[in-house]
Design an enzyme around this catalytic site. Structure first.
Site, PDB file in Angstrom:
ATOM      1  N   ASP A  34      -4.792  14.696   8.228  1.00  0.00           N
ATOM      2  CA  ASP A  34      -4.796  13.251   7.998  1.00  0.00           C
ATOM      3  C   ASP A  34      -5.509  12.958   6.680  1.00  0.00           C
ATOM      4  OD1 ASP A  34      -5.360  10.292   8.382  1.00  0.00           O
ATOM      5  OD2 ASP A  34      -4.506  10.738  10.346  1.00  0.00           O
ATOM      6  N   ASN A  35      -5.035  11.931   5.964  1.00  0.00           N
ATOM      7  CA  ASN A  35      -5.711  11.529   4.729  1.00  0.00           C
ATOM      8  C   ASN A  35      -6.761  10.449   4.952  1.00  0.00           C
ATOM      9  OD1 ASN A  35      -4.215   9.216   5.141  1.00  0.00           O
ATOM     10  ND2 ASN A  35      -3.113   9.290   3.189  1.00  0.00           N
ATOM     11  N   ASP A  59      -3.240  14.705   2.270  1.00  0.00           N
ATOM     12  CA  ASP A  59      -2.158  13.726   2.247  1.00  0.00           C
ATOM     13  C   ASP A  59      -0.836  14.487   2.187  1.00  0.00           C
ATOM     14  OD1 ASP A  59      -0.287  11.702   1.567  1.00  0.00           O
ATOM     15  OD2 ASP A  59      -1.851  10.544   0.556  1.00  0.00           O
ATOM     16  N   TYR A 153       8.613   0.444   4.815  1.00  0.00           N
ATOM     17  CA  TYR A 153       8.439   1.136   6.099  1.00  0.00           C
ATOM     18  C   TYR A 153       9.781   1.347   6.791  1.00  0.00           C
ATOM     19  CZ  TYR A 153       6.451   2.244  10.698  1.00  0.00           C
ATOM     20  OH  TYR A 153       6.115   2.857  11.888  1.00  0.00           O
TER      21      TYR A 153
END
Length: 330
Positions: A34-35, A59, A153
């Site tokens: 996870d970033n 990332d 998105y």
């Protein structure tokens, strides 16, 4: 003894953190990648007691880190849960949202191809846009604005799906695609802008409660434990993976009905304020889950009336707020 590894990209997020725990309980070594752009560090804290677990801060837009590649020969499952999922978060950096969905998915698919790991993409009901077909079935092609503020998105997920299915058709990877509908529960960010967290947290804080439009738009709310069970069943299923599967709760509620349920749990005198509906906001949202029932033997078990109090208790602890004794004691 060496163990199979499940890589969870976005594992510090809301659904991802629950998924990490569930996979660990099923015997996997888990790598949480996870970033931390939109995730909460407290979600990582909740995973600290897991055996055979590691966290890698990275990332997926960038090439995968060496800490992952060093264990690639033992990775047998790759869950791509990486991407901000609430409109305020994914619209804050639309370029990164699109790159996460396209470039990030490509990096993970390449890893699946190289290792032979099975890959699962968490797509979204947003691929249906503001639907003209109700309830939404997987064969519906959607009514999506490709130029609006949600396109980073919606179209990013549609592109991620296209790439994933191309890998399947070309026999480059074994894939699964889940189209996730509204999900709620502990580990949500209190300020993520989604309707359940908005209403519950505003009520707990005694703030004016925000309703967009007149509250007649509908959503279907799936408790996070049901969603995680559906994702794992989909990953472990024997389906050929060339078609998406809706995962969500088919019980449909208006936002006004949801507000009434929230206020029954968290009484508030902050009042209600109405704002215009955001651009391209879906008017109705309800999954047809016949495919999930048939192929996975899955359907939600936790009713909204049971999941909302659990969620409110978790938010109350996070915010240091007080719940009515009857709710707090359950």
């Amino acid at each position: 003894m060496t163990m199979d590894i499940a890589l969870v990209a976005g594992g510090a997020g809301f659904i991802g953190s629950h998924l990490c725990r569930a996979l660990s309980e099923r015997g996997f070594e888990v790598i949480c990648l996870d970033n931390l752009q939109t995730s909460r560090v407290s979600n990582l804290d909740s995973l600290a007691d897991l055996p055979r677990y590691s966290f890698v801060e990275a990332d997926i837009v960038a090439p995968l880190p060496q800490a992952v590649l060093d264990k690639a020969d033992r990775i047998t499952r790759i869950y791509n849960c990486a991407c901000a999922a609430s409109p305020p978060q994914y619209q804050a950096d639309p370029e990164h949202t699109m790159l996460t969905n396209v470039v990030g998915t490509h990096h993970l698919l390449r890893l699946a191809e190289q290792t032979g790991a099975r890959f699962l993409l968490t797509s979204t009901s947003e691929v249906y846009g503001d639907p003209e077909v109700h309830p939404q079935v997987e064969g519906y092609r959607g009514w999506v604005s490709c130029t609006g503020p949600r396109a980073c998105y919606d179209e990013g997920k549609r592109a991620a799906e296209a790439m994933t299915f191309d890998y399947a058709r070309m026999k480059r990877a074994e894939v699964r695609v889940a189209r996730i509908f509204n999900t709620y529960g502990p580990h949500m960010h209190p300020d993520d802008g989604r309707v359940v967290s908005n209403l519950v947290c505003q009520a707990l804080r005694g703030e004016p409660i925000t309703i967009y439009g007149d509250g007649s738009q509908t959503r279907s709310f799936c408790y996070v434990s049901d969603m995680v069970e559906g994702l794992i069943r989909l990953m472990e299923s024997d389906i050929d993976g060339t078609e998406p599967v809706n995962l969500g709760n088919p019980q449909e509620f208006t936002i006004g009905e949801l507000l009434s349920k929230v206020l029954a749990i968290v009484p508030s005198d902050g009042g209600v304020t109405h704002h215009d509906l955001p651009q391209d906001d879906p008017r109705r949202r309800r999954p047809d889950i016949a495919r999930a029932r048939s192929l996975l033997g899955w359907e939600p078990r936790v009713a909204l009336d049971d999941g909302l109090p659990q969620t409110a208790r978790w938010f109350a602890r996070e915010l240091g707020a007080t719940l009515p004794l009857a709710v707090a004691a359950e």
